[in-house]
Design a protein around this motif. Structure first.
Motif, PDB file in Angstrom:
ATOM      1  N   SER A  95      50.744 -29.378 -61.354  1.00  0.00           N
ATOM      2  CA  SER A  95      49.655 -28.941 -62.245  1.00  0.00           C
ATOM      3  C   SER A  95      48.413 -29.802 -62.064  1.00  0.00           C
ATOM      4  O   SER A  95      47.289 -29.288 -62.024  1.00  0.00           O
ATOM      5  CB  SER A  95      50.109 -28.997 -63.711  1.00  0.00           C
ATOM      6  OG  SER A  95      51.155 -28.095 -63.925  1.00  0.00           O
ATOM      7  N   ASN A 149      48.330 -27.477 -70.243  1.00  0.00           N
ATOM      8  CA  ASN A 149      48.851 -26.221 -69.681  1.00  0.00           C
ATOM      9  C   ASN A 149      50.300 -26.390 -69.231  1.00  0.00           C
ATOM     10  O   ASN A 149      51.141 -25.525 -69.472  1.00  0.00           O
ATOM     11  CB  ASN A 149      47.988 -25.750 -68.511  1.00  0.00           C
ATOM     12  CG  ASN A 149      46.593 -25.351 -68.942  1.00  0.00           C
ATOM     13  OD1 ASN A 149      46.320 -25.166 -70.125  1.00  0.00           O
ATOM     14  ND2 ASN A 149      45.696 -25.235 -67.983  1.00  0.00           N
ATOM     15  N   TRP A 150      50.578 -27.503 -68.561  1.00  0.00           N
ATOM     16  CA  TRP A 150      51.937 -27.780 -68.109  1.00  0.00           C
ATOM     17  C   TRP A 150      52.877 -27.889 -69.307  1.00  0.00           C
ATOM     18  O   TRP A 150      53.971 -27.313 -69.301  1.00  0.00           O
ATOM     19  CB  TRP A 150      51.964 -29.081 -67.297  1.00  0.00           C
ATOM     20  CG  TRP A 150      53.358 -29.535 -66.998  1.00  0.00           C
ATOM     21  CD1 TRP A 150      54.153 -29.116 -65.974  1.00  0.00           C
ATOM     22  CD2 TRP A 150      54.130 -30.465 -67.749  1.00  0.00           C
ATOM     23  NE1 TRP A 150      55.376 -29.733 -66.056  1.00  0.00           N
ATOM     24  CE2 TRP A 150      55.379 -30.568 -67.135  1.00  0.00           C
ATOM     25  CE3 TRP A 150      53.884 -31.221 -68.891  1.00  0.00           C
ATOM     26  CZ2 TRP A 150      56.389 -31.405 -67.618  1.00  0.00           C
ATOM     27  CZ3 TRP A 150      54.880 -32.056 -69.373  1.00  0.00           C
ATOM     28  CH2 TRP A 150      56.115 -32.139 -68.739  1.00  0.00           C
ATOM     29  N   GLU A 152      52.556 -26.615 -72.342  1.00  0.00           N
ATOM     30  CA  GLU A 152      52.751 -25.307 -72.979  1.00  0.00           C
ATOM     31  C   GLU A 152      53.692 -24.433 -72.161  1.00  0.00           C
ATOM     32  O   GLU A 152      54.538 -23.731 -72.712  1.00  0.00           O
ATOM     33  CB  GLU A 152      51.402 -24.608 -73.167  1.00  0.00           C
ATOM     34  CG  GLU A 152      50.568 -25.248 -74.260  1.00  0.00           C
ATOM     35  CD  GLU A 152      49.139 -24.726 -74.302  1.00  0.00           C
ATOM     36  OE1 GLU A 152      48.812 -23.767 -73.575  1.00  0.00           O
ATOM     37  OE2 GLU A 152      48.344 -25.297 -75.069  1.00  0.00           O
ATOM     38  N   SER A 153      53.594 -24.489 -70.826  1.00  0.00           N
ATOM     39  CA  SER A 153      54.465 -23.657 -70.000  1.00  0.00           C
ATOM     40  C   SER A 153      55.909 -24.160 -70.034  1.00  0.00           C
ATOM     41  O   SER A 153      56.838 -23.387 -70.013  1.00  0.00           O
ATOM     42  CB  SER A 153      53.956 -23.574 -68.558  1.00  0.00           C
ATOM     43  OG  SER A 153      54.115 -24.830 -67.926  1.00  0.00           O
ATOM     44  N   THR A 154      56.108 -25.495 -70.155  1.00  0.00           N
ATOM     45  CA  THR A 154      57.481 -26.017 -70.247  1.00  0.00           C
ATOM     46  C   THR A 154      58.054 -25.766 -71.626  1.00  0.00           C
ATOM     47  O   THR A 154      59.248 -25.570 -71.761  1.00  0.00           O
ATOM     48  CB  THR A 154      57.553 -27.522 -69.914  1.00  0.00           C
ATOM     49  OG1 THR A 154      56.658 -28.237 -70.760  1.00  0.00           O
ATOM     50  CG2 THR A 154      57.249 -27.795 -68.467  1.00  0.00           C
ATOM     51  N   ASP A 155      57.224 -25.737 -72.674  1.00  0.00           N
ATOM     52  CA  ASP A 155      57.699 -25.420 -74.030  1.00  0.00           C
ATOM     53  C   ASP A 155      58.208 -23.988 -74.101  1.00  0.00           C
ATOM     54  O   ASP A 155      59.197 -23.694 -74.755  1.00  0.00           O
ATOM     55  CB  ASP A 155      56.588 -25.592 -75.076  1.00  0.00           C
ATOM     56  CG  ASP A 155      56.305 -27.052 -75.385  1.00  0.00           C
ATOM     57  OD1 ASP A 155      57.107 -27.914 -74.962  1.00  0.00           O
ATOM     58  OD2 ASP A 155      55.274 -27.334 -76.030  1.00  0.00           O
ATOM     59  N   GLN A 156      57.523 -23.073 -73.406  1.00  0.00           N
ATOM     60  CA  GLN A 156      57.918 -21.663 -73.431  1.00  0.00           C
ATOM     61  C   GLN A 156      59.218 -21.433 -72.676  1.00  0.00           C
ATOM     62  O   GLN A 156      59.964 -20.530 -72.978  1.00  0.00           O
ATOM     63  CB  GLN A 156      56.809 -20.786 -72.843  1.00  0.00           C
ATOM     64  CG  GLN A 156      55.584 -20.719 -73.744  1.00  0.00           C
ATOM     65  CD  GLN A 156      54.426 -19.995 -73.081  1.00  0.00           C
ATOM     66  OE1 GLN A 156      54.512 -19.590 -71.939  1.00  0.00           O
ATOM     67  NE2 GLN A 156      53.331 -19.843 -73.808  1.00  0.00           N
ATOM     68  N   GLN A 157      59.492 -22.277 -71.677  1.00  0.00           N
ATOM     69  CA  GLN A 157      60.699 -22.113 -70.893  1.00  0.00           C
ATOM     70  C   GLN A 157      61.942 -22.619 -71.631  1.00  0.00           C
ATOM     71  O   GLN A 157      63.052 -22.226 -71.336  1.00  0.00           O
ATOM     72  CB  GLN A 157      60.578 -22.845 -69.554  1.00  0.00           C
ATOM     73  CG  GLN A 157      59.564 -22.213 -68.642  1.00  0.00           C
ATOM     74  CD  GLN A 157      59.305 -23.031 -67.382  1.00  0.00           C
ATOM     75  OE1 GLN A 157      59.941 -24.059 -67.174  1.00  0.00           O
ATOM     76  NE2 GLN A 157      58.366 -22.598 -66.576  1.00  0.00           N
TER      77      GLN A 157
END
Length: 158
Positions: A95, A149-150, A152-157
């Motif tokens: 990222s 951004n990184w 938020e994307s790891t939280d969604q996973q």
């Protein structure tokens, strides 16, 4: 029909309950009610303070989702970028490198450690073809945005 004595006893019982809940030492009805009113106001203030604390905690978590330290220093030709987190952050390096690319920064030299913690020390230089120069604050904001951004994307996973 309920007798007057029964109503009086019920009222006395409710006042005693109110007195015990509010930790009042008052003996007459008016004082018990005044103490209860003060107690309710104190509770309202506590709720407001707790709501403010929760809002502040959520805001700080949103602004800085990870305890990550980012410093950017201006060099003669480029920048020295340091990123450190006590936690290992799989995928964060990608990222950050993408953010460098979007800024038009070439990574001239880098040291990275991603085992128990995340540590990046990079020297980035601007592309020769780039018309406008970038300052250290822009680089730092781009890195912080990449981290958000990184995160938020790891939280969604999860």
């Amino acid at each position: 029909m309920v007798s007057r004595e029964h109503k009086r006893a019920a009222l006395h019982e409710k006042l005693q309950l109110l007195r015990s809940i509010t930790n009042s030492h008052a003996l007459n009805k008016t004082s018990i009610i005044v103490d209860a009113s003060k107690y309710i106001e104190e509770l309202k203030q506590k709720v407001e303070r707790l709501n403010e604390d929760i809002a502040a905690a959520q805001t700080s978590n949103h602004q800085n989702p990870l305890p990550v330290q980012v410093t950017v220093e201006t060099l003669e030709k480029g920048f020295l970028i340091n990123v450190f987190s006590e936690k290992s952050c799989p995928g964060l390096l990608v990222s950050i490198l993408e953010a460098f690319e979007e800024l038009g920064l070439n990574v001239l030299e880098a040291r990275v450690s991603c085992t128990d913690s995340f540590r990046l020390q990079a020297v980035g230089g601007e592309n020769e073809e780039q018309s406008e120069t970038i300052d250290a604050q822009v680089v730092k904001q781009a890195v912080l945005q990449a981290i958000r951004n990184w995160s938020e994307s790891t939280d969604q996973q999860e």
